[in-house]
Enzyme design. Structure first.
Site, PDB file in Angstrom:
ATOM      1  N   HIS A  12      -6.195  -1.743  -3.319  1.00 52.14           N
ATOM      2  CA  HIS A  12      -5.391  -2.348  -4.408  1.00 52.14           C
ATOM      3  C   HIS A  12      -4.369  -3.286  -3.777  1.00 52.14           C
ATOM      4  O   HIS A  12      -3.364  -2.844  -3.211  1.00 52.14           O
ATOM      5  CB  HIS A  12      -4.668  -1.266  -5.216  1.00 52.14           C
ATOM      6  CG  HIS A  12      -3.911  -1.828  -6.383  1.00 52.14           C
ATOM      7  ND1 HIS A  12      -4.090  -1.369  -7.667  1.00 52.14           N
ATOM      8  CD2 HIS A  12      -2.980  -2.815  -6.480  1.00 52.14           C
ATOM      9  CE1 HIS A  12      -3.318  -2.052  -8.492  1.00 52.14           C
ATOM     10  NE2 HIS A  12      -2.617  -2.924  -7.784  1.00 52.14           N
ATOM     11  N   HIS A  14      -2.292  -7.316  -4.016  1.00 54.34           N
ATOM     12  CA  HIS A  14      -1.970  -8.614  -4.635  1.00 54.34           C
ATOM     13  C   HIS A  14      -1.800  -9.642  -3.520  1.00 54.34           C
ATOM     14  O   HIS A  14      -0.918  -9.496  -2.673  1.00 54.34           O
ATOM     15  CB  HIS A  14      -0.665  -8.517  -5.439  1.00 54.34           C
ATOM     16  CG  HIS A  14      -0.762  -7.547  -6.571  1.00 54.34           C
ATOM     17  ND1 HIS A  14      -1.131  -7.925  -7.842  1.00 54.34           N
ATOM     18  CD2 HIS A  14      -0.569  -6.206  -6.612  1.00 54.34           C
ATOM     19  CE1 HIS A  14      -1.152  -6.855  -8.623  1.00 54.34           C
ATOM     20  NE2 HIS A  14      -0.815  -5.796  -7.904  1.00 54.34           N
ATOM     21  N   LYS A  98     -10.115  -5.149 -13.975  1.00 54.65           N
ATOM     22  CA  LYS A  98      -8.764  -4.588 -14.055  1.00 54.65           C
ATOM     23  C   LYS A  98      -8.254  -4.572 -15.482  1.00 54.65           C
ATOM     24  O   LYS A  98      -8.263  -5.602 -16.164  1.00 54.65           O
ATOM     25  CB  LYS A  98      -7.822  -5.423 -13.167  1.00 54.65           C
ATOM     26  CG  LYS A  98      -6.380  -4.943 -13.140  1.00 54.65           C
ATOM     27  CD  LYS A  98      -6.230  -3.624 -12.390  1.00 54.65           C
ATOM     28  CE  LYS A  98      -4.838  -3.034 -12.562  1.00 54.65           C
ATOM     29  NZ  LYS A  98      -3.844  -3.604 -11.676  1.00 54.65           N
ATOM     30  N   HIS A 135      -4.171  -0.169 -14.761  1.00 54.14           N
ATOM     31  CA  HIS A 135      -2.728  -0.002 -14.722  1.00 54.14           C
ATOM     32  C   HIS A 135      -2.441   1.012 -15.827  1.00 54.14           C
ATOM     33  O   HIS A 135      -2.381   0.658 -17.001  1.00 54.14           O
ATOM     34  CB  HIS A 135      -1.994  -1.326 -14.958  1.00 54.14           C
ATOM     35  CG  HIS A 135      -0.512  -1.153 -14.819  1.00 54.14           C
ATOM     36  ND1 HIS A 135       0.200  -1.615 -13.734  1.00 54.14           N
ATOM     37  CD2 HIS A 135       0.390  -0.498 -15.596  1.00 54.14           C
ATOM     38  CE1 HIS A 135       1.472  -1.269 -13.865  1.00 54.14           C
ATOM     39  NE2 HIS A 135       1.608  -0.600 -14.978  1.00 54.14           N
ATOM     40  N   HIS A 173      -2.329   3.042  -8.350  1.00 54.72           N
ATOM     41  CA  HIS A 173      -0.945   3.395  -8.002  1.00 54.72           C
ATOM     42  C   HIS A 173      -0.421   4.593  -8.811  1.00 54.72           C
ATOM     43  O   HIS A 173       0.545   4.483  -9.549  1.00 54.72           O
ATOM     44  CB  HIS A 173      -0.006   2.199  -8.127  1.00 54.72           C
ATOM     45  CG  HIS A 173      -0.265   1.302  -9.317  1.00 54.72           C
ATOM     46  ND1 HIS A 173      -0.285   1.749 -10.606  1.00 54.72           N
ATOM     47  CD2 HIS A 173      -0.498  -0.020  -9.377  1.00 54.72           C
ATOM     48  CE1 HIS A 173      -0.537   0.742 -11.414  1.00 54.72           C
ATOM     49  NE2 HIS A 173      -0.676  -0.349 -10.704  1.00 54.72           N
ATOM     50  N   LEU A 221       6.267  -1.294 -10.560  1.00 51.46           N
ATOM     51  CA  LEU A 221       5.718  -0.605 -11.726  1.00 51.46           C
ATOM     52  C   LEU A 221       4.350  -0.037 -11.384  1.00 51.46           C
ATOM     53  O   LEU A 221       3.567  -0.743 -10.731  1.00 51.46           O
ATOM     54  CB  LEU A 221       5.605  -1.570 -12.917  1.00 51.46           C
ATOM     55  CG  LEU A 221       6.949  -1.916 -13.567  1.00 51.46           C
ATOM     56  CD1 LEU A 221       6.786  -3.043 -14.569  1.00 51.46           C
ATOM     57  CD2 LEU A 221       7.571  -0.692 -14.241  1.00 51.46           C
ATOM     58  N   ASP A 249      -0.905  -1.654  -3.293  1.00 46.44           N
ATOM     59  CA  ASP A 249      -0.227  -2.387  -4.369  1.00 46.44           C
ATOM     60  C   ASP A 249       0.861  -3.292  -3.797  1.00 46.44           C
ATOM     61  O   ASP A 249       1.874  -3.543  -4.444  1.00 46.44           O
ATOM     62  CB  ASP A 249       0.359  -1.445  -5.427  1.00 46.44           C
ATOM     63  CG  ASP A 249       0.703  -2.193  -6.718  1.00 46.44           C
ATOM     64  OD1 ASP A 249       0.190  -3.317  -6.929  1.00 46.44           O
ATOM     65  OD2 ASP A 249       1.504  -1.658  -7.513  1.00 46.44           O
ATOM     66  N   ALA A 265       8.940  -6.813 -10.745  1.00 48.47           N
ATOM     67  CA  ALA A 265       8.415  -5.551 -10.187  1.00 48.47           C
ATOM     68  C   ALA A 265       7.452  -5.859  -9.046  1.00 48.47           C
ATOM     69  O   ALA A 265       6.586  -6.718  -9.179  1.00 48.47           O
ATOM     70  CB  ALA A 265       7.691  -4.775 -11.274  1.00 48.47           C
TER      71      ALA A 265
HETATM   72  O1  DOR Z   1       5.092  -3.480  -9.134  1.00 44.74           O
HETATM   73  C1  DOR Z   1       4.109  -4.090  -9.512  1.00 44.74           C
HETATM   74  N1  DOR Z   1       3.870  -5.360  -9.128  1.00 44.74           N
HETATM   75  N2  DOR Z   1       3.267  -3.482 -10.331  1.00 44.74           N
HETATM   76  C2  DOR Z   1       2.259  -4.137 -10.893  1.00 44.74           C
HETATM   77  O2  DOR Z   1       1.545  -3.535 -11.652  1.00 44.74           O
HETATM   78  C3  DOR Z   1       2.048  -5.586 -10.648  1.00 44.74           C
HETATM   79  C4  DOR Z   1       2.644  -6.000  -9.381  1.00 44.74           C
HETATM   80  C5  DOR Z   1       2.749  -7.513  -9.251  1.00 44.74           C
HETATM   81  O3  DOR Z   1       1.753  -8.203  -9.491  1.00 44.74           O
HETATM   82  O4  DOR Z   1       3.830  -8.001  -8.889  1.00 44.74           O
HETATM   83 ZN    ZN Z   2      -0.917  -3.869  -8.579  1.00 50.66          ZN
END
Ligand code: DOR
Ligand code: ZN
Length: 351
Positions: A12, A14, A98, A135, A173, A221, A249, A265
């Site tokens: 997971h 980004h 997702k 999520h 997460h 989050l 994450d 977040a």
């Molecule tokens: O903390 C987070 N950041 N939770 C998420 O679900 C998305 C992520 C983000 O893309 O920044």
């Molecule tokens: Zn994420």
């Protein structure tokens, strides 16, 4: 002291796009062979054609000498056609879809307004064997933010399993004891479900958000929960149970978007993710369980081969930088300015 492991994967992640992609990718590819890449770009990656283009941008940004395979995902909307699922399964590189409940988190506005809206898509995924990555939080503002994951289990996930018992699904997460129990319970009953666990939710409870003042770089989050929940996550991660595996994450945001009146977040753990997990497993007396969690369980769940290369971690202190420069801005990592107990042996990191 040294620890040699099969090269791990991040289930997971980004990576973003543009300048942020270059730095985030370099940090992740140093440690991980593969990653499930989240589709919450702006605009989101909703089709196989968009995933193809995003994958090409990732591969073009990969530093020379690093081998890394991006495993792509599609962002589920109210309008995703079930036919896109067959295309995704046939692509060979889209490995999941997702589900963001609309409004749940960063760049989730295009997500599902009602989970049932995607029933035809779930049916297509169930028959194609394409996993659903969730999520898992409800968005009802009446529900306390610390209860949103638990309410999702009862009101969304349990009914989803009833409707589609053959759907492979991952609670991304996971942050609560209830999710750990839910996954164990349904796994025992033969349902193909799993959960990813982040380094930050294993390391911190919600007190850490307020330690000495408000700590924006620890805000993510789902938000961190109480210590009893953290202990349940730690027990799951270190148990060797095949339904729990590594997903950082890691979610980079520029420093000015984190240190803001309305902080985004996301914790940026990519630069030292594996070292953080090693420290957490060591403090739980479970270093022998790290390889299953980081290198085997995720690949097995996704039906992918385990990696063959190895990496080595050394028990040697290292300082985490205060920030990294990125295109005229800065990026603050998790544990900025702190000292970690472990470091990757450089030549095994491919750099
Ligand atoms: O903390 C987070 N950041 N939770 C998420 O679900 C998305 C992520 C983000 O893309 O920044
Ligand atoms: Zn994420």
């Amino acid at each position: 002291m040294r620890l040699t492991l099969t090269r791990p994967d991040d289930w997971h992640l980004h990576l973003r796009d543009g300048a942020m992609l270059s730095i985030a990718l370099a940090h992740s590819a140093r440690q991980f062979a593969r990653a499930i890449v989240m589709p919450n770009l702006k605009p989101p990656v909703t089709t196989v054609a968009e995933a193809t283009a995003y994958r090409a941008r990732i591969l073009a940004a990969l530093p020379k000498g690093l081998a890394f395979e991006p495993l792509m995902t599609l962002y589920l909307t109210d309008h995703t056609p079930p036919e896109e699922i067959r295309k995704a399964a046939d692509s060979g590189f889209v490995k999941g879809v997702k589900l963001y409940p609309a409004g749940a988190t960063t760049h989730s506005a295009a997500g599902l307004t009602r989970i049932e809206n995607a029933n035809p898509v779930f049916a297509a995924m169930e028959s194609a064997g394409l996993p659903l990555l969730m999520h898992g939080e409800v968005t009802d503002p009446e529900v306390d933010i610390f209860d949103r994951e638990k309410v999702f289990l009862d009101t969304c996930f349990a009914p989803l399993i009833q409707r589609f018992p053959g759907l492979k699904a991952v609670m991304e997460h996971a942050t609560t004891r209830e999710t750990v129990e839910f996954v164990r319970h349904h796994y025992r009953a033969g349902v193909a479900i799993a959960a990813t666990l982040t380094a930050h939710h294993l390391r911190y409870n919600r007190n850490a958000l307020f330690q000495g003042g408000l700590r924006p770089h620890r805000y993510c989050l789902p938000v961190m929960k109480r210590e009893t929940h953290r202990l349940a996550l730690l027990e799951a991660a270190t148990s060797g149970h095949p339904a729990f595996f590594l997903g950082t994450d890691s979610a980079p945001h520029p420093q000015n978007a984190k240190e803001a009146a309305s902080c985004c977040a996301g914790c940026y753990s990519a630069p030292h993710a594996l070292e953080l997990y090693a420290q957490i497993f060591e403090s739980a007396g479970a270093l022998d369980k790290l390889e299953a969690f980081a290198s085997f369980n995720g690949a097995d769940f996704y039906g992918l081969p385990r990696n063959r290369e190895k990496i080595t971690l050394l028990k040697k202190a290292q300082n985490v930088p205060d920030h990294y420069p990125v295109a005229g801005a800065t990026l603050v990592p998790l544990c900025a300015g702190e000292t970690l107990d472990w470091q990757m042996q450089p030549e095994t990191g491919g750099t």
